[in-house]
Design an enzyme around this catalytic site. Structure first.
Site, PDB file in Angstrom:
ATOM      1  CG  PHE A  36      -1.560   1.211   1.648  1.00  0.00           C
ATOM      2  CD1 PHE A  36      -2.139   2.077   0.715  1.00  0.00           C
ATOM      3  CD2 PHE A  36      -1.614   1.564   3.003  1.00  0.00           C
ATOM      4  CE1 PHE A  36      -2.737   3.262   1.123  1.00  0.00           C
ATOM      5  CE2 PHE A  36      -2.217   2.734   3.410  1.00  0.00           C
ATOM      6  CZ  PHE A  36      -2.766   3.592   2.474  1.00  0.00           C
ATOM      7  CB  ILE A  37       2.811   3.048   2.602  1.00  0.00           C
ATOM      8  CG1 ILE A  37       1.641   2.924   3.580  1.00  0.00           C
ATOM      9  CG2 ILE A  37       3.432   4.438   2.704  1.00  0.00           C
ATOM     10  CD1 ILE A  37       2.038   3.011   5.050  1.00  0.00           C
ATOM     11  CB  THR A  59       3.543 -11.412   1.310  1.00  0.00           C
ATOM     12  OG1 THR A  59       3.048 -10.063   1.465  1.00  0.00           O
ATOM     13  CG2 THR A  59       5.014 -11.470   1.697  1.00  0.00           C
ATOM     14  CG  ASP A  82       0.731   5.422  15.528  1.00  0.00           C
ATOM     15  OD1 ASP A  82       0.672   4.247  15.101  1.00  0.00           O
ATOM     16  OD2 ASP A  82      -0.253   6.194  15.509  1.00  0.00           O
ATOM     17  CD  GLU A  83      -0.460  -0.368  15.222  1.00  0.00           C
ATOM     18  OE1 GLU A  83      -0.469  -1.470  15.783  1.00  0.00           O
ATOM     19  OE2 GLU A  83      -1.075  -0.120  14.171  1.00  0.00           O
ATOM     20  CB  ALA A  94       6.428  -6.906  19.972  1.00  0.00           C
ATOM     21  CG  HIS A 128      -8.656  -3.129  19.891  1.00  0.00           C
ATOM     22  ND1 HIS A 128      -9.918  -3.181  19.344  1.00  0.00           N
ATOM     23  CD2 HIS A 128      -7.944  -2.294  19.088  1.00  0.00           C
ATOM     24  CE1 HIS A 128      -9.968  -2.408  18.273  1.00  0.00           C
ATOM     25  NE2 HIS A 128      -8.779  -1.863  18.107  1.00  0.00           N
TER      26      HIS A 128
HETATM   27  P1  NAD Z   1       1.525  -3.687   3.177  1.00  0.00           P
HETATM   28  O1  NAD Z   1       1.238  -4.895   3.990  1.00  0.00           O
HETATM   29  O2  NAD Z   1       0.461  -3.116   2.304  1.00  0.00           O
HETATM   30  O3  NAD Z   1       2.801  -3.942   2.246  1.00  0.00           O
HETATM   31  C1  NAD Z   1       3.933  -4.619   2.698  1.00  0.00           C
HETATM   32  C2  NAD Z   1       4.737  -5.027   1.467  1.00  0.00           C
HETATM   33  O4  NAD Z   1       5.925  -5.685   1.924  1.00  0.00           O
HETATM   34  C3  NAD Z   1       4.009  -5.997   0.544  1.00  0.00           C
HETATM   35  O5  NAD Z   1       4.123  -5.587  -0.784  1.00  0.00           O
HETATM   36  C4  NAD Z   1       4.742  -7.322   0.778  1.00  0.00           C
HETATM   37  O6  NAD Z   1       4.732  -8.168  -0.361  1.00  0.00           O
HETATM   38  C5  NAD Z   1       6.134  -6.842   1.130  1.00  0.00           C
HETATM   39  N1  NAD Z   1       6.906  -7.811   1.923  1.00  0.00           N
HETATM   40  C6  NAD Z   1       6.479  -8.513   3.001  1.00  0.00           C
HETATM   41  N2  NAD Z   1       7.466  -9.305   3.456  1.00  0.00           N
HETATM   42  C7  NAD Z   1       8.545  -9.081   2.653  1.00  0.00           C
HETATM   43  C8  NAD Z   1       9.875  -9.580   2.638  1.00  0.00           C
HETATM   44  N3  NAD Z   1      10.290 -10.488   3.527  1.00  0.00           N
HETATM   45  N4  NAD Z   1      10.720  -9.139   1.681  1.00  0.00           N
HETATM   46  C9  NAD Z   1      10.301  -8.216   0.765  1.00  0.00           C
HETATM   47  N5  NAD Z   1       9.063  -7.722   0.739  1.00  0.00           N
HETATM   48  C10 NAD Z   1       8.186  -8.141   1.671  1.00  0.00           C
HETATM   49  O7  NAD Z   1       2.035  -2.599   4.224  1.00  0.00           O
HETATM   50  P2  NAD Z   1       1.852  -1.024   4.235  1.00  0.00           P
HETATM   51  O8  NAD Z   1       0.550  -0.689   4.866  1.00  0.00           O
HETATM   52  O9  NAD Z   1       2.176  -0.484   2.883  1.00  0.00           O
HETATM   53  O10 NAD Z   1       2.985  -0.609   5.267  1.00  0.00           O
HETATM   54  C11 NAD Z   1       4.312  -0.315   4.832  1.00  0.00           C
HETATM   55  C12 NAD Z   1       5.170  -0.032   6.032  1.00  0.00           C
HETATM   56  O11 NAD Z   1       4.612   1.039   6.794  1.00  0.00           O
HETATM   57  C13 NAD Z   1       5.289  -1.225   6.988  1.00  0.00           C
HETATM   58  O12 NAD Z   1       6.614  -1.293   7.453  1.00  0.00           O
HETATM   59  C14 NAD Z   1       4.342  -0.879   8.140  1.00  0.00           C
HETATM   60  O13 NAD Z   1       4.783  -1.441   9.344  1.00  0.00           O
HETATM   61  C15 NAD Z   1       4.430   0.641   8.140  1.00  0.00           C
HETATM   62  N6  NAD Z   1       3.232   1.316   8.637  1.00  0.00           N
HETATM   63  C16 NAD Z   1       2.031   1.161   8.008  1.00  0.00           C
HETATM   64  C17 NAD Z   1       0.915   1.844   8.479  1.00  0.00           C
HETATM   65  C18 NAD Z   1      -0.424   1.745   7.795  1.00  0.00           C
HETATM   66  O14 NAD Z   1      -1.389   2.381   8.250  1.00  0.00           O
HETATM   67  N7  NAD Z   1      -0.565   1.017   6.703  1.00  0.00           N
HETATM   68  C19 NAD Z   1       1.000   2.665   9.610  1.00  0.00           C
HETATM   69  C20 NAD Z   1       2.248   2.767  10.249  1.00  0.00           C
HETATM   70  C21 NAD Z   1       3.363   2.108   9.740  1.00  0.00           C
HETATM   71  P1  TYD Z   2      -6.446  -1.652  11.210  1.00  0.00           P
HETATM   72  O1  TYD Z   2      -6.817  -1.030   9.915  1.00  0.00           O
HETATM   73  O2  TYD Z   2      -6.292  -3.134  11.285  1.00  0.00           O
HETATM   74  O3  TYD Z   2      -5.124  -0.897  11.718  1.00  0.00           O
HETATM   75  P2  TYD Z   2      -4.369  -0.963  13.163  1.00  0.00           P
HETATM   76  O4  TYD Z   2      -4.821  -2.160  13.889  1.00  0.00           O
HETATM   77  O5  TYD Z   2      -2.941  -1.054  12.740  1.00  0.00           O
HETATM   78  O6  TYD Z   2      -4.701   0.321  13.848  1.00  0.00           O
HETATM   79  O7  TYD Z   2      -7.536  -1.253  12.295  1.00  0.00           O
HETATM   80  C1  TYD Z   2      -7.856   0.106  12.564  1.00  0.00           C
HETATM   81  C2  TYD Z   2      -8.876   0.118  13.685  1.00  0.00           C
HETATM   82  O8  TYD Z   2     -10.093  -0.462  13.211  1.00  0.00           O
HETATM   83  C3  TYD Z   2      -8.454  -0.719  14.880  1.00  0.00           C
HETATM   84  O9  TYD Z   2      -8.906  -0.074  16.061  1.00  0.00           O
HETATM   85  C4  TYD Z   2      -9.217  -2.035  14.685  1.00  0.00           C
HETATM   86  C5  TYD Z   2     -10.478  -1.589  13.997  1.00  0.00           C
HETATM   87  N1  TYD Z   2     -11.104  -2.594  13.082  1.00  0.00           N
HETATM   88  C6  TYD Z   2     -12.460  -2.937  13.235  1.00  0.00           C
HETATM   89  O10 TYD Z   2     -13.181  -2.429  14.123  1.00  0.00           O
HETATM   90  N2  TYD Z   2     -12.983  -3.871  12.372  1.00  0.00           N
HETATM   91  C7  TYD Z   2     -12.237  -4.462  11.394  1.00  0.00           C
HETATM   92  O11 TYD Z   2     -12.766  -5.329  10.661  1.00  0.00           O
HETATM   93  C8  TYD Z   2     -10.849  -4.073  11.235  1.00  0.00           C
HETATM   94  C9  TYD Z   2      -9.989  -4.674  10.169  1.00  0.00           C
HETATM   95  C10 TYD Z   2     -10.331  -3.130  12.103  1.00  0.00           C
END
Ligand code: NAD
Ligand code: TYD
Length: 351
Positions: free
Chosen positions: A12-13, A37, A141-142, A167, A291
């Site tokens: 995603f990001i 993955t 931030d988690e 963790a 949670h």
């Molecule tokens: P995502 O799950 O959408 O994407 C993760 C990507 O990493 C996937 O394309 C997957 O194929 C790849 N990947 C997984 N294991 C791998 C490996 N061993 N080698 C190479 N590639 C691998 O995640 P995202 O939401 O895009 O998050 C990206 C980063 O931002 C992560 O490190 C996550 O911890 C961090 N982050 C995400 C959020 C959020 O809200 N999505 C918030 C805070 C931090």
């Molecule tokens: P999520 O998108 O899984 O992100 P994170 O757990 O990393 O914050 O969840 C965001 C919030 O939404 C979290 O408080 C859990 C809640 N949630 C639901 O209530 N129902 C759902 O089906 C999902 C996936 C998350």
């Protein structure tokens, strides 16, 4: 920043960030190392496949030989590590892979980068690195744990992760810190709040709820739905990362937040309203174990020190997100037709 290794760029990001780089930096080579993955999706990058500045490699960040070969071939000056197992719910049922990818994978990238960037890799006392190189760890931030009704996370809040996912991310942050303190490695860590926007895998709250609304399925709200997250539009996250790459002081941590604290139930109702569906679809289900109740980011450091600020309000970000998912139904349909459905059945059965 000329040759940049982006890991996890099919997620995603990462995919949003690669689009951002190609749109905003002319003279750049971007190598996307992604294992593909369940969360990796090359459809996210279909429009740039022919761009000569973009190169995809399928592989694991924990595969040292492969990472070394890529460094040999590309002499990267920048690494941005997005690759991770990223879903809290999955970490509760299967923590192992979170430690392998998120911690050991990070250490592999750091180690190979150190070997390539250190001026004298054989001198264990030397702390001198090439000019202009940087490793950026995308964290969350988690790692700070959960907040009560008041207060915010700053960069000095002690780390107190509560889920196997957080963790593993906190552990990775400590490894990055150790590479700075021990070896003098040029690093930054960014810790962002929950992102939303285009290309987010539908296991996460916002795309899951949009998808269920469109399919007239129940919207599974965990517990009372009053848990609070601080939502950040993904494009704002991309500009923040670019800012830290360009201007971040070495060794520093920067929090990135959108100043948008919302309760989950509020978001669910907004999505229902925007898709013209009834609140009868809301289904309160059993809460997630452990949670975290509330996250909130204090982004004073990045705004005052580096001059970054989010451009999107929650209203503008949500409007463009919902619009994007409505316009890209086939993107979603392709994902939810496969392995995802098995995941969904298992995760929500009996809740
Ligand atoms: P995502 O799950 O959408 O994407 C993760 C990507 O990493 C996937 O394309 C997957 O194929 C790849 N990947 C997984 N294991 C791998 C490996 N061993 N080698 C190479 N590639 C691998 O995640 P995202 O939401 O895009 O998050 C990206 C980063 O931002 C992560 O490190 C996550 O911890 C961090 N982050 C995400 C959020 C959020 O809200 N999505 C918030 C805070 C931090
Ligand atoms: P999520 O998108 O899984 O992100 P994170 O757990 O990393 O914050 O969840 C965001 C919030 O939404 C979290 O408080 C859990 C809640 N949630 C639901 O209530 N129902 C759902 O089906 C999902 C996936 C998350």
């Amino acid at each position: 920043m000329k040759n940049i290794l982006v890991t996890g760029g099919a997620g995603f990001i990462g995919s949003n960030f690669i689009h951002y780089l190609l749109e905003n930096y002319g003279d750049i080579q971007v190598v996307n190392l992604d294992l593909l993955t369940y969360a990796g999706n090359l459809d996210n990058l279909a429009d740039i496949r022919e761009d000569g500045r973009y190169h995809f490699v399928r592989g694991d960040i924990h595969d040292r030989k492969l990472v070394e070969e890529l460094f040999d071939a590309w002499t990267f000056d920048t690494v941005v590590n997005f690759a991770a197992e990223s879903h809290v719910d999955r970490s509760i049922t299967n923590p192992d892979i979170f430690l392998t990818t998120n911690v050991l994978g990070t250490q592999t990238l750091l180690d190979v980068a150190k070997k390539n960037w250190k001026l004298d890799p054989d001198d264990k006392y030397s702390r001198e690195f090439k000019e202009g190189v940087k490793y950026l760890q995308v964290s969350t931030d988690e790692v700070y744990g959960a907040l009560g009704p008041t207060g915010m996370f700053t960069e000095t809040t002690p780390l107190a992760p509560n889920s196997p996912y957080s963790a593993s991310k906190a552990s990775a942050d400590f490894v990055v810190r150790a590479y700075d303190k021990t070896y003098g490695m040029p690093v930054n860590i960014t810790r962002c709040s929950n992102n939303y926007g285009p290309y987010q895998f539908p296991e996460k709250l916002i795309p899951l709820m949009i998808n269920n609304c469109l399919a007239d399925k129940n919207l599974p709200v965990y517990g009372d739905g009053m848990q609070i997250r601080d939502w950040l539009y993904v494009e704002d996250h991309c500009t923040a990362i670019a800012t830290v790459l360009e201007k971040g002081r070495l060794g520093e941590v920067y929090n990135i937040g959108g100043n948008n604290e919302r309760a989950n139930i509020e978001i669910v109702k907004l999505i229902l309203e925007n898709t013209g569906k009834s609140e009868d679809l809301i289904l309160h289900v059993k809460d997630r174990p452990g949670h975290d109740r509330r996250y909130a980011i204090d982004n004073t450091k990045i705004t005052t020190e580096l001059g970054w600020s989010p451009k999107y309000t929650f209203q503008t970000g949500m409007a463009s997100t919902i619009e994007w998912y409505l316009q890209h139904k086939s993107w979603m349909d392709k994902i939810v037709s496969g392995e995802y459905m098995n995941y969904y059945e298992t995760m929500y059965a009996g809740r």
